[in-house]
Design an enzyme around this catalytic site. Sequence first.
Site, PDB file in Angstrom:
ATOM      1  N   LYS A  64      45.565   5.832  15.947  1.00  0.00           N
ATOM      2  CA  LYS A  64      44.898   6.317  14.795  1.00  0.00           C
ATOM      3  C   LYS A  64      45.810   7.135  13.830  1.00  0.00           C
ATOM      4  O   LYS A  64      45.714   6.951  12.723  1.00  0.00           O
ATOM      5  CB  LYS A  64      43.609   6.813  15.011  1.00  0.00           C
ATOM      6  CG  LYS A  64      42.567   5.687  15.676  1.00  0.00           C
ATOM      7  CD  LYS A  64      41.147   5.992  15.667  1.00  0.00           C
ATOM      8  CE  LYS A  64      40.316   5.105  16.548  1.00  0.00           C
ATOM      9  NZ  LYS A  64      40.203   4.001  15.951  1.00  0.00           N
TER      10      LYS A  64
ATOM     11  N   ALA B 219       0.768  -1.226  -0.006  1.00  0.00           N
ATOM     12  CA  ALA B 219      -0.046  -0.023  -0.080  1.00  0.00           C
ATOM     13  C   ALA B 219       0.965   1.156  -0.066  1.00  0.00           C
ATOM     14  O   ALA B 219       2.107   1.202   0.220  1.00  0.00           O
ATOM     15  CB  ALA B 219      -0.955   0.112   1.285  1.00  0.00           C
TER      16      ALA B 219
ATOM     17  N   MET C  30      35.670  -5.012  16.534  1.00  0.00           N
ATOM     18  CA  MET C  30      34.966  -4.183  15.277  1.00  0.00           C
ATOM     19  C   MET C  30      35.673  -4.593  13.994  1.00  0.00           C
ATOM     20  O   MET C  30      34.619  -4.688  12.921  1.00  0.00           O
ATOM     21  CB  MET C  30      35.304  -2.767  15.545  1.00  0.00           C
ATOM     22  CG  MET C  30      34.827  -2.287  16.859  1.00  0.00           C
ATOM     23  SD  MET C  30      32.860  -2.565  16.836  1.00  0.00           S
ATOM     24  CE  MET C  30      32.272  -1.500  15.690  1.00  0.00           C
TER      25      MET C  30
ATOM     26  N   GLU D 256      41.306   2.237  19.895  1.00  0.00           N
ATOM     27  CA  GLU D 256      40.537   3.631  20.055  1.00  0.00           C
ATOM     28  C   GLU D 256      41.336   4.599  20.927  1.00  0.00           C
ATOM     29  O   GLU D 256      40.962   5.147  21.989  1.00  0.00           O
ATOM     30  CB  GLU D 256      39.162   3.374  20.857  1.00  0.00           C
ATOM     31  CG  GLU D 256      38.091   4.596  20.952  1.00  0.00           C
ATOM     32  CD  GLU D 256      37.671   4.858  19.546  1.00  0.00           C
ATOM     33  OE1 GLU D 256      37.974   4.241  18.537  1.00  0.00           O
ATOM     34  OE2 GLU D 256      37.125   5.957  19.506  1.00  0.00           O
TER      35      GLU D 256
ATOM     36  N   ASN E 228      26.696   8.416  21.139  1.00  0.00           N
ATOM     37  CA  ASN E 228      27.555   8.195  22.308  1.00  0.00           C
ATOM     38  C   ASN E 228      27.515   9.501  23.110  1.00  0.00           C
ATOM     39  O   ASN E 228      27.605   9.333  24.452  1.00  0.00           O
ATOM     40  CB  ASN E 228      28.954   7.869  21.912  1.00  0.00           C
ATOM     41  CG  ASN E 228      29.071   6.245  21.618  1.00  0.00           C
ATOM     42  OD1 ASN E 228      28.163   5.484  21.950  1.00  0.00           O
ATOM     43  ND2 ASN E 228      29.787   5.750  20.979  1.00  0.00           N
TER      44      ASN E 228
ATOM     45  N   GLU F 104      -0.444  -9.338  -1.180  1.00  0.00           N
ATOM     46  CA  GLU F 104      -2.058  -9.581  -0.988  1.00  0.00           C
ATOM     47  C   GLU F 104      -2.718  -9.540  -2.506  1.00  0.00           C
ATOM     48  O   GLU F 104      -3.506 -10.508  -2.819  1.00  0.00           O
ATOM     49  CB  GLU F 104      -2.721  -8.819  -0.094  1.00  0.00           C
ATOM     50  CG  GLU F 104      -2.089  -9.041   1.281  1.00  0.00           C
ATOM     51  CD  GLU F 104      -2.678  -7.851   2.242  1.00  0.00           C
ATOM     52  OE1 GLU F 104      -2.391  -6.905   1.857  1.00  0.00           O
ATOM     53  OE2 GLU F 104      -3.265  -8.376   3.294  1.00  0.00           O
TER      54      GLU F 104
ATOM     55  N   TYR G 232      18.427   2.481  15.600  1.00  0.00           N
ATOM     56  CA  TYR G 232      19.031   1.575  14.832  1.00  0.00           C
ATOM     57  C   TYR G 232      20.494   1.150  15.408  1.00  0.00           C
ATOM     58  O   TYR G 232      21.224   0.199  15.156  1.00  0.00           O
ATOM     59  CB  TYR G 232      19.313   1.690  13.313  1.00  0.00           C
ATOM     60  CG  TYR G 232      17.902   1.467  12.833  1.00  0.00           C
ATOM     61  CD1 TYR G 232      17.324   2.931  12.332  1.00  0.00           C
ATOM     62  CD2 TYR G 232      17.339   0.559  12.476  1.00  0.00           C
ATOM     63  CE1 TYR G 232      16.148   2.689  11.796  1.00  0.00           C
ATOM     64  CE2 TYR G 232      16.112   0.385  12.000  1.00  0.00           C
ATOM     65  CZ  TYR G 232      15.361   1.413  11.489  1.00  0.00           C
ATOM     66  OH  TYR G 232      14.248   1.537  10.932  1.00  0.00           O
TER      67      TYR G 232
ATOM     68  N   SER H 298      34.917   5.765  17.397  1.00  0.00           N
ATOM     69  CA  SER H 298      33.396   6.003  18.208  1.00  0.00           C
ATOM     70  C   SER H 298      33.252   7.415  18.792  1.00  0.00           C
ATOM     71  O   SER H 298      32.294   7.737  19.499  1.00  0.00           O
ATOM     72  CB  SER H 298      32.881   4.875  19.001  1.00  0.00           C
ATOM     73  OG  SER H 298      34.010   4.614  19.811  1.00  0.00           O
TER      74      SER H 298
ATOM     75  N   VAL I 121      41.160   0.386  14.543  1.00  0.00           N
ATOM     76  CA  VAL I 121      42.595  -0.199  15.409  1.00  0.00           C
ATOM     77  C   VAL I 121      42.028   0.404  16.669  1.00  0.00           C
ATOM     78  O   VAL I 121      40.943   0.921  16.826  1.00  0.00           O
ATOM     79  CB  VAL I 121      43.677   0.367  14.692  1.00  0.00           C
ATOM     80  CG1 VAL I 121      44.003  -0.291  13.490  1.00  0.00           C
ATOM     81  CG2 VAL I 121      43.802   1.791  14.757  1.00  0.00           C
TER      82      VAL I 121
HETATM   83  N1  T1G Z   1       4.458   3.400   0.208  1.00  0.00           N
HETATM   84  C1  T1G Z   1       4.964   4.713  -0.247  1.00  0.00           C
HETATM   85  N2  T1G Z   1       6.362   5.017  -0.503  1.00  0.00           N
HETATM   86  C2  T1G Z   1       7.041   3.922  -0.346  1.00  0.00           C
HETATM   87  C3  T1G Z   1       6.711   2.555  -0.095  1.00  0.00           C
HETATM   88  C4  T1G Z   1       5.531   2.343   0.298  1.00  0.00           C
HETATM   89  N3  T1G Z   1       5.094   1.207   0.425  1.00  0.00           N
HETATM   90  N4  T1G Z   1       8.051   1.732   0.028  1.00  0.00           N
HETATM   91  C5  T1G Z   1       8.764   2.620  -0.444  1.00  0.00           C
HETATM   92  N5  T1G Z   1       8.373   3.955  -0.647  1.00  0.00           N
HETATM   93  C6  T1G Z   1       9.323   4.935  -1.103  1.00  0.00           C
HETATM   94  C7  T1G Z   1      10.439   5.279   0.280  1.00  0.00           C
HETATM   95  O1  T1G Z   1       9.785   6.287   1.043  1.00  0.00           O
HETATM   96  C8  T1G Z   1      11.326   6.003  -0.673  1.00  0.00           C
HETATM   97  O2  T1G Z   1      10.940   7.502  -1.108  1.00  0.00           O
HETATM   98  C9  T1G Z   1      11.485   5.299  -2.098  1.00  0.00           C
HETATM   99  O3  T1G Z   1       9.958   4.833  -2.332  1.00  0.00           O
HETATM  100  C10 T1G Z   1      12.412   4.323  -2.288  1.00  0.00           C
HETATM  101  O4  T1G Z   1      12.439   3.396  -1.152  1.00  0.00           O
HETATM  102  C11 T1G Z   1      -2.862  -3.400   2.887  1.00  0.00           C
HETATM  103  C12 T1G Z   1      -1.181  -1.952   4.607  1.00  0.00           C
HETATM  104  C13 T1G Z   1      10.343  -1.573  -1.473  1.00  0.00           C
HETATM  105  C14 T1G Z   1      11.964  -2.921  -0.326  1.00  0.00           C
HETATM  106  O5  T1G Z   1       6.272  -2.124   4.052  1.00  0.00           O
HETATM  107  O6  T1G Z   1      10.567  -2.068   2.232  1.00  0.00           O
HETATM  108  O7  T1G Z   1       0.914  -2.853   2.330  1.00  0.00           O
HETATM  109  O8  T1G Z   1      12.822   8.517   0.117  1.00  0.00           O
HETATM  110  O9  T1G Z   1      14.732   3.732  -0.274  1.00  0.00           O
HETATM  111  O10 T1G Z   1      16.010   0.533  -0.754  1.00  0.00           O
HETATM  112  O11 T1G Z   1      -1.716  -5.051   4.053  1.00  0.00           O
HETATM  113  O12 T1G Z   1      11.135   0.695   0.065  1.00  0.00           O
HETATM  114  O13 T1G Z   1      12.973   8.377  -2.505  1.00  0.00           O
HETATM  115  O14 T1G Z   1      11.127   9.818  -1.062  1.00  0.00           O
HETATM  116  O15 T1G Z   1      13.394   2.037   0.766  1.00  0.00           O
HETATM  117  O16 T1G Z   1      15.085   0.291  -2.902  1.00  0.00           O
HETATM  118  C15 T1G Z   1       3.907  -2.689   3.042  1.00  0.00           C
HETATM  119  C16 T1G Z   1       8.101  -0.632   2.202  1.00  0.00           C
HETATM  120  C17 T1G Z   1       3.176  -1.553   3.117  1.00  0.00           C
HETATM  121  C18 T1G Z   1       7.330  -1.970   2.048  1.00  0.00           C
HETATM  122  C19 T1G Z   1      12.618  -0.684  -1.766  1.00  0.00           C
HETATM  123  N6  T1G Z   1       4.863  -2.340   2.227  1.00  0.00           N
HETATM  124  N7  T1G Z   1       9.269  -0.614   1.257  1.00  0.00           N
HETATM  125  O17 T1G Z   1      13.926  -0.597  -1.080  1.00  0.00           O
HETATM  126  O18 T1G Z   1      14.030   1.844  -1.703  1.00  0.00           O
HETATM  127  S1  T1G Z   1       1.619  -1.477   4.289  1.00  0.00           S
HETATM  128  C20 T1G Z   1       6.259  -2.151   2.958  1.00  0.00           C
HETATM  129  C21 T1G Z   1      10.451  -1.205   1.393  1.00  0.00           C
HETATM  130  C22 T1G Z   1       0.558  -2.742   3.325  1.00  0.00           C
HETATM  131  C23 T1G Z   1      -1.518  -3.866   3.329  1.00  0.00           C
HETATM  132  C24 T1G Z   1      -0.723  -2.911   3.995  1.00  0.00           C
HETATM  133  C25 T1G Z   1      11.395  -0.624   0.480  1.00  0.00           C
HETATM  134  C26 T1G Z   1      11.454  -1.358  -0.972  1.00  0.00           C
HETATM  135  P1  T1G Z   1      11.859   8.670  -1.056  1.00  0.00           P
HETATM  136  P2  T1G Z   1      13.608   2.831  -0.386  1.00  0.00           P
HETATM  137  P3  T1G Z   1      14.710   0.360  -1.519  1.00  0.00           P
END
Ligand code: T1G
Length: 698
Positions: free
Chosen positions: A390, A63, A307, A385, A483, A105, A634, A412, A383
């Site tokens: 360094k 979505a 590290m 710290e 840190n 889906e 993270y 770090s 190496v």
């Molecule tokens: N919707 C809107 N924007 C998205 C998006 C998404 N689902 N996924 C990525 N973007 C944007 C992201 O913010 C960035 O924007 C650009 O795309 C590139 O993303 C009904 C409700 C697909 C593996 O959780 O895991 O479906 O910063 O840097 O490293 O049940 O994006 O360039 O402006 O991450 O190549 C479920 C989330 C939604 C997948 C690609 N889906 N996305 O990785 O690129 S909830 C997710 C990702 C849902 C249903 C429910 C990753 C990617 P900008 P990126 P990437």
Amino acid sequence: MSGVVKTEIRDGLAILTIDNPPVNALSIDVRRGLSQAIENVSEDTQVRAVVITCAGCTFISGADIREFGKPFQPPNLTDVISQIDGCNKPVIAAIHGVALGGGLEVALGCHFRIATKDAKLGLPEVKLGLLPGAGGTQRLPRAVGPELAVRMIVSGEPISAAAALNSGLIDEVVDGSAATGGETFARTILAEEIPIRRLRDDDSKLLAARNNRTIFTDAVAAVNKKNRGLEALVAAADAVGWSLDVPFDEALTRESNVFLKLMSGDQSKAQRYAFFAERDAAKIVDLPAGTEPRRVATVAIIGAGTMGGGIAMSFANAGVPVTLLELAQEPLDHGLNIIRKNYEATAARSGLSADWVSERLNLINGAVGLAEAKDADLVVEAVYETMVVKLDVFKKLDQLAKPGAVLATNTSFLDVNKIGAATKRPQDVIGLHFFSPANVMRLCEIVRGYKTAPDVLATGVAIARRIGKVPAVVGVCHGFVGNRMLMVRGKQADKLLLEGVLPQQVDAVITKFGMPMGPFAMLDLAGLDIGWRSRKDRGETSEIEDALCEAGRFGQKTGKGYYRYEQGSRSPLPDTDVENLITNTWARRGLKRRAVSDDEILDRILYPMINEGARILEEGIAARASDIDVVWLYGYGWPIHRGGPMYYADEIGLAQVAERLSYQSAIDGDASLRPSSLLSRLASSGQTFASFNRSRDH
Ligand code: T1G
């Protein structure tokens, strides 16, 4: 017909191609276009089968997360998928890249699914504090069985095309393009008159668990073991359970209701914030347009200690060959041996093959001396710290490394400007601050020196993302972002010990908040001797911690620190010797002990950290408050459903944070607790750190 869904009719087939860059998210236009296209091809007598595929680098990524929290616009995805499922002609999903969330889906609503070899399929909604809200909790268990379905949905982790084929999630893995494979598959099922298969009508994979519910409940228990307060994980597992005993359509209604409840909840709001914060952090605010990262094909890492070894593993895990350098054969062999043992332990724990281990080990080559660094595009120094060591390494690298090589330090805390100044090429020097264990923790602080060149900075961010890390660009100060705030946290935690609070009470409050461990257990893990040496270098003291160190209690490495540890165990156990040491300190200081509430402990730990974060923003050490949140999410395991320290402060209200800090500053006579000018300004004007982020990104 919207432009993002194109229909091509060819020899009895309708090829629907979704083209919604960058990742084919199911925006309103896509949903409308898909719904219209399915209606059209259902009525078109020329069409005997339908293939749904995507343009660009991936199938549907889910979505459109940017639409969440905004007024809903029909059609809803569940209805579009029901249209696909109800189509009177076979519909085939042709998957490449990823099929995630709503994307999978949609594919589950299709009657057949094919995928390319490198495709990945998953339902990651729990990572956004949601559950699959368009039928995934009911169709996936019917495709792969409830055990695998609940593992996939509660972990949110995707599976490979091969695993998908093996589990029955897809019907074929194709060579070449997904579209071609989809078309070929469609023609085959037509030629062989294979009947339409609707998952909603196929309960065959549910029967075993229906007859023996423990099959499912054991699977749920296994995936929920590590849940630290994430409500979506529990809801998602419950929803998958409905597939065993609730009629399909009723279960879909329940699923939709729970989805909407989670979507409007605080946890999902924070987790969606974290999703975009992570991506924003990789965008360098003032990078000159057109700046490109330098090419990195060969990497050398100096130092085969904890590290250096972990960093080498991070590169190898991403398929990037590295040369690991040490000054002598023994420490090199020791480091390589640790790496091998780590991979073997992971393989044994996860049921991975010996090939999996050797693939990675073959990417890590050891060498003695620095000579092998001469041809590297990137050199990462890891190496000892201390600045002396360094500076010596960087002086040698300056002589040795090829022109244009990026010279990175993993320090770090230390001053990256000073390290760069030891070379004639400070523009090529950067900090890549990995977090221990470097092969596990995802954060990498990208430390930009005054003279770090823009393309070197871009290279740092790009290489971090390439090896699966989460980059956050930070400036030079003692401890950078993470840190530096950790030191403030430690100072407040020490103060609480001297006010009558025991380490286990502080740690219990912080772990209950959702952190993986409290400040004192974390010090025992890292080793108290590190801070002891650093305090002595700076002429500082910490009354109780120094006393522990003088008694040889350095933490887990000596079997006792703030806590004691049973042989072979890493579980912190309260130690009466420590309690006696602390109570004797109270007596010596004439302390009138009072009960300190958990709420007070939490505020007195977190609010000074937030205040330091505000100072970090004022000084420009971080560009966005959300970058600081990414560091804590993270780098230190801040609970994802609380967004990060600065997000948390916005949720509390900056006025309350400022007021509490002013009060504590007056009580303690500690000026460092006075609200920073940025915090005071935002608090008094009713603004938020989020508004500060927006001001930075426009
Ligand atoms: N919707 C809107 N924007 C998205 C998006 C998404 N689902 N996924 C990525 N973007 C944007 C992201 O913010 C960035 O924007 C650009 O795309 C590139 O993303 C009904 C409700 C697909 C593996 O959780 O895991 O479906 O910063 O840097 O490293 O049940 O994006 O360039 O402006 O991450 O190549 C479920 C989330 C939604 C997948 C690609 N889906 N996305 O990785 O690129 S909830 C997710 C990702 C849902 C249903 C429910 C990753 C990617 P900008 P990126 P990437």
